[in-house]
Design an enzyme around this catalytic site. Structure first.
Site, PDB file in Angstrom:
ATOM      1  N   THR A  99      -1.813  20.962 -15.043  1.00 48.43           N
ATOM      2  CA  THR A  99      -0.401  21.212 -15.336  1.00 48.43           C
ATOM      3  C   THR A  99      -0.294  21.481 -16.833  1.00 48.43           C
ATOM      4  OG1 THR A  99       0.267  19.683 -13.596  1.00 48.43           O
ATOM      5  CG2 THR A  99       1.942  20.295 -15.220  1.00 48.43           C
ATOM      6  N   LYS A 174       6.083  24.564 -10.775  1.00 54.41           N
ATOM      7  CA  LYS A 174       5.756  23.132 -10.887  1.00 54.41           C
ATOM      8  C   LYS A 174       6.768  22.405 -11.782  1.00 54.41           C
ATOM      9  CE  LYS A 174       3.054  19.387 -11.544  1.00 54.41           C
ATOM     10  NZ  LYS A 174       2.662  18.430 -10.543  1.00 54.41           N
ATOM     11  N   LYS A 249       5.409  13.834 -19.157  1.00 55.89           N
ATOM     12  CA  LYS A 249       4.672  15.050 -19.547  1.00 55.89           C
ATOM     13  C   LYS A 249       5.318  16.289 -18.929  1.00 55.89           C
ATOM     14  CE  LYS A 249       0.518  17.674 -18.686  1.00 55.89           C
ATOM     15  NZ  LYS A 249      -0.773  17.816 -18.019  1.00 55.89           N
TER      16      LYS A 249
END
Ligand code: NAD
Length: 317
Positions: A99, A174, A249
């Site tokens: 990611t 995402k 994050k």
């Protein structure tokens, strides 16, 4: 027709990458792996992964290179300074499952293509249990032909793969999804805290909201208060689950993308700030639903518009 057996260079054998590489071996592929941590490399060899002496050595014979690394700087660092793009055979397909920042994903894609390679970003959701059980969902960005070539490998590691568009589209999907999740978890938590102050039981609010317009995953699967959903982390003192630092994050990445794209994501930025503070303190080792406790006791920091994280890759500064 049987899918072809591929030789895969797999870099980053941590919580996610270790079991993902093992599932590729189980599916019959040859996996040559590398991680900076020798113990992780040794564990991976126990699952049938061949150990390489360096990241570059892991990719020289590969048809496909998969990276599962902490952040964009690690991916770009390995592609360029780490010599992956120089060491791989021309035309090798690079699939980054980490990611990372959308802009970094596009830079990585461009660097791969400029070096004569092909590239796909394919971040995942499903966490460590999904990596172990090969039930991950992949969100992919890149050309159709590259997605089609990667699909059998993604199927060996997951249950679903969605082709979201061109380079960076997987990362975009995402972080947009996780921005919905972070904001909705805070909304659900605030509603429970308000309900408590108004004398409403958790069960009563749950029974109404779970079948009314407040229904969402944060409520009905990962309910932030113990009781209504016995399997939610709230029932085991907020042991993760989806750890708060990972949510922080991802929200940092979403906030960065929102600023870059000039999108006034008021709630997304506020959620990024709240989760950055929570993850740096009480939530360091807790499920992200534990934020309900800081919202309840009033220690959650009033949201500003800047996440307390590295604006480039979303990791804590
Ligand atoms: P992790 O820290 O357990 O694994 C990353 C691995 O990369 C480490 O083992 C590290 O040693 C290795 N590494 C770093 N730099 C390297 C280098 N130069 N060469 C070789 N190896 C190197 O992290 P993780 O939990 O496996 O997550 C990996 C990625 O997946 C992250 O981007 C994360 O955001 C994402 N992700 C994680 C989860 C989760 O639940 N853990 C869920 C979805 C997505």
């Amino acid at each position: 027709m049987n899918d072809p057996i591929r030789t895969i260079g797999f870099i980053g054998l941590g919580h996610m990458g270790g079991p993902m590489a093992a599932n590729l071996v189980k599916a019959g592929h040859r996996v040559i792996g590398f991680d900076l941590v020798p113990e992780l490399l040794a564990t991976a060899t126990g699952t049938g992964v061949e150990a390489a002496g360096s990241a570059a050595a892991a990719v020289t014979a590969a048809d496909v290179v998969i990276t599962m690394l902490p952040a964009g700087r690690h991916v770009l660092g390995l592609y360029r300074d780490g010599g992956l793009l120089a060491a791989a055979r021309p035309g090798t397909l690079f699939v980054d499952c980490s990611t990372i920042d959308v802009a970094d994903a596009r830079t990585a894609h461009d660097a791969a293509v400029a070096a004569g390679m092909r590239a796909l970003d394919a971040p995942v959701s499903g966490g460590v249990p999904g990596a172990e059980a090969a039930t991950l969902t992949f969100m992919a960005g890149g050309a159709h032909t590259e997605f089609a070539e990667a699909e059998p490998l993604l199927a060996a590691m997951g249950r679903k793969a969605v082709h979201c568009g061109g380079a960076g589209a997987g990362q975009a999907a995402k972080i947009c999804n996780n921005m919905i999740l972070g904001v909705s978890m805070i909304a659900v938590s605030e509603a429970f805290v308000l309900g408590e102050r108004l004398g409403l039981s958790h069960q009563a609010l749950y029974d109404v909201a779970s079948t009314a317009s407040g229904q969402c995953w944060a409520l009905t699967v990962n309910c932030p208060v113990p009781g209504p959903v016995p399997t939610s982390p709230a029932n085991r003192d907020y042991a993760p689950g989806f750890a708060a630092p990972l949510m922080a994050k991802d929200l940092g990445l979403a906030a960065n993308a929102a600023r870059t794209a000039h999108v006034p994501a008021h709630l997304g930025l506020a959620a990024a700030r709240l989760y950055a503070d929570y993850a740096a303190g009480a939530g360091a080792e807790q499920d992200f639903s534990g934020i309900v406790r800081t919202l309840r006791d009033g220690t959650a920091t009033a949201p500003g518009c800047e996440p307390a994280s590295d604006p480039k890759d979303g990791t804590p500064a």
